[in-house]
Design an enzyme around this catalytic site. Structure first.
Site, PDB file in Angstrom:
ATOM      1  N   CYS A  89       0.793  -1.246   0.000  1.00  0.00           N
ATOM      2  CA  CYS A  89       0.000   0.000   0.000  1.00  0.00           C
ATOM      3  C   CYS A  89       0.820   1.288   0.000  1.00  0.00           C
ATOM      4  O   CYS A  89       0.738   2.069  -0.932  1.00  0.00           O
ATOM      5  CB  CYS A  89      -0.932   0.044   1.202  1.00  0.00           C
ATOM      6  SG  CYS A  89      -2.088  -1.305   1.263  1.00  0.00           S
ATOM      7  N   HIS A 150      -2.762   6.655   4.077  1.00  0.00           N
ATOM      8  CA  HIS A 150      -1.660   5.714   4.373  1.00  0.00           C
ATOM      9  C   HIS A 150      -0.273   6.230   4.014  1.00  0.00           C
ATOM     10  O   HIS A 150       0.619   5.450   3.677  1.00  0.00           O
ATOM     11  CB  HIS A 150      -1.915   4.363   3.681  1.00  0.00           C
ATOM     12  CG  HIS A 150      -1.357   3.198   4.455  1.00  0.00           C
ATOM     13  ND1 HIS A 150      -1.422   1.903   4.029  1.00  0.00           N
ATOM     14  CD2 HIS A 150      -0.687   3.156   5.638  1.00  0.00           C
ATOM     15  CE1 HIS A 150      -0.843   1.112   4.907  1.00  0.00           C
ATOM     16  NE2 HIS A 150      -0.395   1.853   5.900  1.00  0.00           N
TER      17      HIS A 150
END
Ligand SMILES: *[C@@H]1O[C@H](CO)[C@@H](O)[C@H](O)[C@H]1NC(C)=O
Length: 597
Positions: A89, A150
């Site tokens: 990610c 993130h």
């Protein structure tokens, strides 16, 4: 006769005029098409998390229902060799937003964890990096990130917001600054325990042996001083373990946070109707900005675990909670596209759909249900650079400019969105840095048949894992691996014993000479070629090695954003919407602008 000639003349002059008119119209139409490509289209980006290329109807799934995504694909172009810049990610998203391999921004770990795990850590997308959101913002776009980020929050203090989306070109943020994890949802287990299972057992064995030895020392009547010292050591270790456990159990309160701009509005977030809230926020953002060009980045926490689906979708799919989550996300995309239609914005809007990496095949719920997606014919998944980890669904729709029913089989990258949208916004690319992505418009509009990506470098954290080479004069797509992850169990399709695959040490096998595949003939990466089966073997390796050398010398040395120091929890950076004693709990997700539209 005369009469006929006259009629004929009249007709021919009329038809000449008609032809002239037709030509004019054609040129106008062409001009308008050409104009369209330069006139600041809106940009809507849908990004799924951990969705596999084999999960979508348009990519061949027959049982998962994704009608809205399928329709998007049929109205636009499907990118069948769309490659995420990283199989994890944080690095994949950093590369996506900056158009550069994440190693250039320091989001490339040298230890095991390749992503950010805590809200109170100091790593993130550095301020020196320029996202396409920032450049579009400078060009007058309204920009919003709804959903997952993130890429860090703070650097030095819990008020600097140096890594926050609002510091990286987004005018508006509604979403989760860290990530969705099993630990965020009670009853869904823990990634920390999953990932550490293999290490917990030996530790427990060690403690057991230590205890027995202690008893033995006691029986043998060895020195009292030694015994007391060991006793204290044991006590200290137990207290530390206890604190660790406490901190573990408070993970959800400390890290599963929902924010609106800089304000925490739910800590921990509530899963109930989260997708509906994201969808509403997205629709409202579009309506607020229907007059000006806008960039909407809708970054779904689905289908990363902990999986969730609202009542309307729960139990409705043929693939358990995983399928429910995919189908709910598809619904949400349909809702947003419908608003574009309603407000007559579809023709002025480039829509992009993708996943940040391949499906996480090792995800099995604590009840034994499959909670990871499907990567179709491709090997491996998330956290590996086998095709299953990086070949993601790519769809681009822009009615009148792209497609319909177009299909691009050439290698493309999620880093390509950066130069593509920057150019469309009439902005020039930054000159002071290397941009690894390439403008997609020539491929999408049929003005080019070859991808500009002759080489693509596949990183596993900070380690160069594999390279893809699409020679200019051939249809071959060579891919070499310098190392491959050791699957465990060995005959499986992933690293089930560790929950993810790691990039170094005993977790991988190094290859010298490298493993070589031709993806154009062997997309499943089943049959490594050898000097015996591929006469060009050494020449191919040599060209790739030269490309690696050129690439490597282009890498600047930058601070590592995923160093232990930058990734570990720093209590003074912990965002908390109440006092620590109240366990950092709050719930006030109320939007003051709700009634404006
Ligand atoms: C469709 O997706 C589901 C869920 O990931 C998967 O189990 C199934 O094998 C896929 N089916 C096909 C035909 O690809």
């Amino acid at each position: 006769m005369r009469m006929e000639e006259g009629t004929f003349k009249m007709f021919s002059s009329i038809s000449k005029k008609m032809i002239f008119l037709f030509h004019m119209l054609f040129y106008l139409w062409e001009a308008s098409k050409a104009n369209k490509t330069v006139s600041k289209p809106n940009v809507v980006i849908f990004m799924a998390d951990d969705l596999g290329i084999g999960d979508l109807g348009c990519f061949g799934n027959k049982t998962l229902r994704t009608p809205n995504i399928d329709k998007l694909a049929s109205e636009g172009a499907m990118l069948t060799q769309h490659i995420a810049a990283s199989p994890l990610c944080s690095p994949s998203r950093a590369a996506f937003l900056t158009g550069r391999y994440s190693i250039r921004s320091g989001i490339a770990s040298i230890h095991r964890s390749g992503v950010f795990l805590f809200s109170g850590s100091s790593g993130g997308l550095p301020s020196e990096e320029t996202t396409f959101a920032k450049l579009l913002q400078q060009k007058g776009y309204s920009t919003a990130l709804i959903g997952k980020w993130h890429l860090g929050i703070y650097c030095n203090s819990s008020s600097d917001f140096c890594h926050h989306p609002l510091s990286h070109g987004f005018d508006y943020f509604y979403g989760i600054p860290v990530t969705n994890l099993r630990d965020c949802k009670p009853g869904h287990g823990s990634v920390f325990i999953e990932g550490c299972k293999m290490f917990i057992r030996p530790s427990l064995q060690f403690i057991g042996i230590a205890l027995i030895s202690l008893k033995a020392i006691h029986y043998l009547g060895l020195s009292k001083g030694l015994l007391r010292a060991l006793g204290y050591l044991f006590l200290i270790i137990s207290v530390l373990l206890g604190l660790l456990l406490l901190w573990w159990y408070s993970y959800r309160y400390l890290n599963c946070i929902l924010m609106r701009n800089h304000t925490i509005i739910q800590q921990p977030w509530i899963y109930e109707n989260l997708t509906q809230r994201f969808t509403e926020e997205a629709k409202r953002f579009i309506k607020r900005n229907s007059e000006a060009p806008f960039l909407l980045f809708l970054s779904y926490p689905q289908v990363h675990t902990a999986l969730f689906a609202s009542q309307t979708f729960k139990g409705k799919s043929k693939h358990g909670l995983y399928g429910d989550a995919v189908e709910e996300m598809d619904w949400s995309i349909g809702e947003v596209l419908h608003v574009l239609d309603q407000w007559h914005l579809s023709e002025k809007t480039l829509v992009y759909f993708t996943s940040d990496q391949g499906a996480h095949v090792e995800e099995i719920s604590i009840n034994g249900e499959v909670h990871g997606g499907y990567n179709g014919i491709y090997k491996g998944g998330k956290s590996t650079n086998w095709e299953g980890g990086i070949r993601v669904p790519g769809i681009i729709r822009w009615p009148g400019v792209v497609g319909p029913d177009a299909r691009i089989d050439e290698p493309t990258s999620n880093m390509d969105i950066f130069p593509t949208v920057i150019k469309l916004a009439g902005e020039s690319l930054p000159k002071d840095r290397i941009i690894d992505g390439h403008d997609l418009m020539p491929l999408l509009q049929g003005n080019a048949v070859r991808s500009k990506h002759e080489f693509l470098f596949h990183y596993c954290n900070a380690h160069l894992n594999a390279v893809r080479w699409h020679p200019r004069n051939s249809t071959s797509i060579w891919k070499v691996f310098f190392f491959t992850p050791n699957f465990s169990p060995e005959d499986s399709n992933g690293c089930y014993d560790y929950h993810v695959c790691f990039c170094q040490g005993d977790f991988v096998t190094y290859h010298n000479p490298p493993l070589l595949f031709d993806l154009s003939k062997d997309p499943e990466e089943k049959n490594p070629l050898t000097p015996e089966t591929e006469s060009q073997f050494y020449d191919i390796i040599q060209v790739i090695q030269q490309a690696v050398n050129n690439h490597t010398t282009s890498l600047p040395s930058v601070p590592n954003q995923l160093s232990l120091d930058n990734i570990l929890w720093k209590p003074w950076l912990q965002p908390c919407c109440s006092s620590f004693l109240q366990l950092c709990y709050c719930d006030h997700d109320i939007d003051e602008n709700k009634d404006v539209l």
